[in-house]
Design an enzyme around this catalytic site. Structure first.
Site, short mmCIF file in Angstrom:
data_model
loop_
_atom_site.label_atom_id
_atom_site.label_comp_id
_atom_site.label_asym_id
_atom_site.label_seq_id
_atom_site.Cartn_x
_atom_site.Cartn_y
_atom_site.Cartn_z
N ILE A 70 -4.45 11.94 14.38
CA ILE A 70 -4.31 10.59 15.27
C ILE A 70 -3.09 10.53 15.98
CG2 ILE A 70 -3.92 8.30 14.45
CD1 ILE A 70 -5.41 8.73 11.79
N THR A 71 -3.17 10.16 17.09
CA THR A 71 -1.91 9.91 18.02
C THR A 71 -0.82 8.98 17.32
OG1 THR A 71 -3.15 10.12 19.80
CG2 THR A 71 -1.34 9.69 20.54
N HIS A 98 -4.37 3.67 16.12
CA HIS A 98 -4.29 3.04 14.69
C HIS A 98 -3.90 1.50 15.13
CE1 HIS A 98 -2.47 1.55 11.23
NE2 HIS A 98 -3.06 2.76 10.53
N ASN A 151 -16.98 7.90 23.34
CA ASN A 151 -16.69 9.34 23.06
C ASN A 151 -17.61 9.73 21.88
OD1 ASN A 151 -15.13 11.66 23.23
ND2 ASN A 151 -13.80 10.86 21.81
N LYS A 152 -17.34 10.73 21.70
CA LYS A 152 -18.32 11.74 20.67
C LYS A 152 -19.63 11.79 20.78
CE LYS A 152 -14.24 10.67 17.42
NZ LYS A 152 -14.08 10.22 15.88
N ASP A 175 -21.13 14.40 21.48
CA ASP A 175 -21.49 15.56 20.84
C ASP A 175 -21.84 15.73 19.44
OD1 ASP A 175 -18.49 16.90 19.46
OD2 ASP A 175 -18.54 15.19 20.85
N ARG A 176 -21.54 14.32 18.71
CA ARG A 176 -21.79 14.23 17.36
C ARG A 176 -23.26 13.57 17.04
NH1 ARG A 176 -17.37 12.50 14.23
NH2 ARG A 176 -18.80 12.31 12.56
N ALA A 210 -14.60 14.62 23.82
CA ALA A 210 -13.33 15.16 23.78
C ALA A 210 -13.17 16.65 23.49
CB ALA A 210 -12.33 14.44 23.15
#
Length: 564
Positions: A1-2, A42, A92-93, A95-96, A161
Site C-alpha cells: 500500500i502506498t 488508503h 485495474n486488475k 489479469d485477476r 499494473a
C-alpha cells in the site's frame, strides 16, 4: 500500500514509444512531457489525496475491477468533483479475471481479442457493475473506445499494473484528453506554485526535500521559505536534482543535477537546515532575497498549514504520542485516531529519539495506558528503544496505518482486561433480592436462603445488607455477610440476573452471629452494599456489563445508601 506521495517524470519520447503500440496513425503530441503524481489509496489519506488533486490538471482514478467502488474511491471522486478536476478511470486488475491470458505491456484491446468467451463475458459483467456503481453517483462512464463524448462520459481504461496491459491506452488517453480539453490550463505560468511532498535524509546530500513544481521556475541559489516543525525555515538552494526520467522520486538512485528547472516537475532540493521541514506544505520564493519584510510575510504564510495540525492535539494533555515520517502521514494518522476516539497528547515528525520517549513518559503519572508511542513509517533510534524498555513504554511501529491501529487496539484490550481483573475484587454490582417464603435452608452462618432477584445482577462475593429501620451507627443498615455461593437448579453459577430464583449461601467471619429469623426474615429485602468506590469502578471498567435497568438500580441504591 502506498503510504506516501510521489512523482514520476515521463518525457514525451517515452510516452510516444508506449502509445505507438496501439498503432494510432493520427496521434499528435503537443505536450512536452507528463508529470504523474501518485497518492496513497488508503481511506485515511484524504489529506494527501487532497494535496495531490490540488496539484493535478487531470486525474487517474484507479478502480479495482473485482471490487468496484470502495470507500476511498468514493472519497477521491468527491475530491475531484469539489475541485472540478477532469479524470479518467483505470479499471485495474483485469489479469485477476478467471482464466485471463496475459500479454506484456500491450494495448488492452489486443489482450481482449485473445481471451476465451467466458472471460469476455465475465469482463463485460464486471464493467457493467462498475458503470452501474458510477451511475448511482450520477456519473456516466463508458469504455474509452466506445465513449461517444469524452466531455459527458468518463472513460474507463481496463489495465493491469502487474502485466502492464492497458498502460499504452492509459497514456494515450492522458495525452489526447489533455490536448483537447485542457489547452488553456496547461499554458506555462510564471507564478511560482511549489508543494513540499516529502522530507528525506540522503547520504552525501544531508536532509533534502522532494517538491512538485506546478508553476514558475526554480534556480540554484534561490532563497526559499518553507514551513518547519519549530517555525519557518529560510534557506538557499544548494542543488536542484531530479531522478532519471521514468524513475519514481521515492526510489533511491542516481540523480541528475540542474541549474534551473521549469514547471511541471518533480524536484529534489538540497539546502541547509531542512531537518525540520514539514511535508505537505507550500514552498515560497521571495521576489528579492534581501527584502526582510517580504520574507517575514512569507514566513507567516507558510506556517498557516501547521496551525491546523496542532489543533488535533488534546488540550488536556492526556493521550498517546504520535510520530510519523511526513506531515501528510501524520495528518492521516491523526484523522484515523480522531475517528477511533483515541486522544493525542503530542506529535512529532521524523525518527523516534530519546527526547520523544521522555515527553511520552509524562503520561505514566496521568494515565498509564496512554504512555505509548505510535510510530508510523519512521525508524526508532537504539537509545530511544532502550529508554522505552526501561520505562515500560510500548513503541508500536508499522509502515501501514491499519497494522498500527490493530497493534494499539490489541494493547488497549489487554490493558482493559488487566484493569477489570484488578477491579473485580472490589466491584459490587447492584442487586435487590426478595427472600422466598419457607425457603430458609440454614438459619445460622453460613445462612442458606431461596431468593428471587428483583433488580440488577447478583454475583458471588457481593456484600449483602438489610434495612433494620433502627437509626444505628451504620445508618439503619445491617450487614449479614457476603454471597459465598449461588445455585440455580442445584448447579453452582457465578451470577444471577433479574427474574432468577436461586439459592444463596451467605456468611463471613464478622457476621457469624447473624441469624435468620432473629435479625431479619422474609419481610426484609436484601440489597448489595454499594459504595462510592464500587460505583466508580462500575462506570470505569464494567459500563458495558450493565443494562439500562441496572443503571436505574444503581441510582436507586445510591439514594438509599446516601452516597454522594
Amino acid at each position: 500500500i502506498t503510504q506516501q506521495i510521489g512523482a514520476t517524470f515521463f518525457p514525451m519520447d517515452a510516452v510516444k514509444k508506449e502509445v505507438d503500440k496501439l498503432h494510432i496513425r493520427e496521434m499528435q503530441y503537443r505536450l512536452p512531457a507528463l508529470l504523474i503524481i501518485d497518492t496513497p489509496g488508503h481511506e485515511s489519506f484524504t489529506n494527501l489525496r487532497m494535496r495531490g488533486s490540488s496539484l493535478c490538471d487531470i486525474a487517474i482514478l484507479v478502480v479495482d475491477i473485482m471490487h468496484s467502488i470502495e470507500p476511498q474511491t468514493l472519497e477521491s471522486i468527491n475530491l475531484l468533483r469539489q475541485r472540478k478536476n477532469p479524470f479518467i478511470v483505470a479499471l485495474n486488475k483485469v489479469d485477476r479475471l478467471f482464466d485471463w491470458k496475459a500479454g506484456k505491456d500491450c494495448g488492452v484491446r489486443d489482450s481482449l481479442a485473445k481471451q476465451k468467451d467466458h472471460v469476455i463475458s465475465e469482463f463485460n459483467t464486471r464493467v457493467q457493475n462498475t458503470k452501474l456503481a458510477f451511475a448511482e453517483l450520477g456519473l456516466n462512464t463508458e469504455l474509452y473506445w466506445e465513449n461517444p463524448d469524452p466531455r459527458r462520459y468518463i472513460s474507463l481504461v481496463p489495465t493491469s499494473a502487474i502485466t502492464g496491459e492497458g498502460m499504452p491506452d492509459l497514456l494515450m488517453m492522458l495525452v489526447s484528453l489533455s490536448q483537447k480539453m485542457l489547452e488553456s490550463r496547461l499554458m506555462f505560468s510564471n507564478t511560482l506554485q511549489c508543494t513540499v511532498i516529502e522530507v528525506k535524509m540522503i547520504e552525501g546530500l544531508g536532509t533534502t526535500i522532494d517538491v512538485v513544481l506546478t508553476g514558475g521556475v526554480l534556480k540554484e541559489g534561490d532563497t526559499i521559505v518553507v514551513c518547519g516543525l519549530d517555525g519557518p525555515i529560510v534557506s538557499r538552494i544548494r542543488g536542484l536534482l531530479t531522478p532519471h526520467p521514468m524513475k519514481e522520486m521515492r526510489v533511491k538512485g542516481q540523480y541528475l543535477h540542474h541549474k534551473k528547472l521549469e514547471a511541471a516537475n518533480g524536484i529534489k532540493i538540497a539546502a541547509e537546515g531542512l531537518e525540520k521541514a514539514v511535508a505537505g506544505t507550500q514552498l515560497l520564493v521571495p521576489m528579492k532575497a534581501t527584502d526582510a519584510d517580504e520574507i517575514e510575510v512569507l514566513k507567516q504564510e507558510v506556517m498557516g498549514d501547521m496551525d491546523t495540525i496542532l489543533q488535533s492535539i488534546d488540550r488536556s494533555g492526556t493521550g498517546v504520542y504520535v510520530q510519523a515520517s511526513t506531515l501528510g502521514s501524520l495528518e492521516a494518522l491523526l484523522e484515523f485516531l480522531r475517528v477511533s476516539k483515541i486522544p493525542v497528547s503530542g506529535i512529532n515528525i521524523g525518527p523516534v529519539n530519546k527526547r520523544d520517549v521522555v515527553k511520552c513518559s509524562t503520561m505514566l503519572e496521568r494515565k498509564k495506558e496512554y504512555a505509548v508511542v505510535l510510530a508510523f513509517d519512521v525508524k526508532v533510534e537504539r537509545e530511544a528503544r532502550a529508554l522505552a524498555e526501561e520505562l515500560e513504554i510500548p513503541i508500536f511501529t508499522a509502515d501501514i496505518i491499519y497494522h498500527l491501529f490493530d497493534q494499539f487496539t490489541e494493547y488497549m484490550e489487554r490493558v482493559r482486561k488487566q484493569k477489570r481483573e484488578a477491579a473485580s475484587t472490589d466491584v459490587v454490582f447492584p442487586a435487590v433480592l426478595k427472600i422466598l417464603p419457607n425457603s430458609a435452608f440454614n438459619k445460622k452462618s453460613p445462612i442458606v436462603l431461596g431468593v428471587e432477584v428483583e433488580e440488577g445482577i447478583l454475583k458471588v462475593g457481593a456484600p449483602l445488607v438489610v434495612q433494620t429501620g433502627k437509626d444505628t451507627e451504620s445508618g439503619g443498615w445491617l450487614e449479614i455477610g457476603r454471597v459465598m455461593g449461588i445455585e440455580n437448579d442445584k448447579k453452582p453459577v457465578a451470577a444471577a440476573t433479574r427474574g432468577d430464583q436461586v439459592a444463596v449461601k451467605i456468611g463471613s467471619q464478622t457476621t457469624e452471629h447473624i441469624m435468620y429469623g432473629r435479625h431479619f426474615d422474609d419481610k426484609n429485602a436484601l440489597y448489595t452494599k454499594l459504595t462510592r468506590r464500587s460505583i466508580d469502578l462500575l462506570k470505569e471498567h464494567f459500563r458495558d456489563d450493565l443494562g439500562k435497568d441496572d443503571w436505574i438500580s444503581v441510582i436507586k441504591l445510591k439514594k438509599l445508601f446516601d452516597i454522594k
